[in-house]
Write a protein that holds these residues in place. Structure first.
Motif, short mmCIF file in Angstrom:
data_model
loop_
_atom_site.label_atom_id
_atom_site.label_comp_id
_atom_site.label_asym_id
_atom_site.label_seq_id
_atom_site.Cartn_x
_atom_site.Cartn_y
_atom_site.Cartn_z
N THR A 40 0.80 -1.22 0.00
CA THR A 40 0.00 0.00 0.00
C THR A 40 0.84 1.28 0.00
N SER A 41 2.13 1.14 0.15
CA SER A 41 3.00 2.31 0.23
C SER A 41 3.34 2.84 -1.17
N ARG A 42 3.07 4.10 -1.40
CA ARG A 42 3.44 4.71 -2.69
C ARG A 42 4.96 4.80 -2.82
N ARG A 45 6.53 1.51 -4.83
CA ARG A 45 5.99 1.11 -6.12
C ARG A 45 7.03 0.30 -6.89
#
Length: 82
Positions: A40-42, A45
């Protein structure tokens, strides 16, 4: 400090390596024996965060990070490294 949950399923380093954001959608990293889902961490990516790669144990790499181990409190613990 991350909570060490003994009821978490165990994963080998080989299984962890498959969750690198490239081979599968899952982006997992281990820290002090606990595996966290960073999907979920941008900032993670494609399984990469600065010079760090997902799918591996980041315990030794955190020493040079500009943040504390408290960063893992934001993510779900999904397993333990065996």
């Amino acid at each position: 400090m991350p909570v060490h949950n003994t009821s978490l399923p165990g994963y080998t380093r080989s299984q962890l390596a498959l969750r690198n954001g490239q081979d599968r959608d899952e982006i997992w990293c281990a820290y002090e024996g606990i595996i966290y889902d960073l999907s979920t961490s941008r900032l993670w990516r494609n399984g990469k965060h600065y010079e760090h790669w997902a799918g591996q144990d980041l315990t030794d790499e955190l020493v040079g990070a500009p943040h504390s181990n408290g960063v893992f409190d934001r993510f779900a613990a999904v397993g333990k490294l065996i």
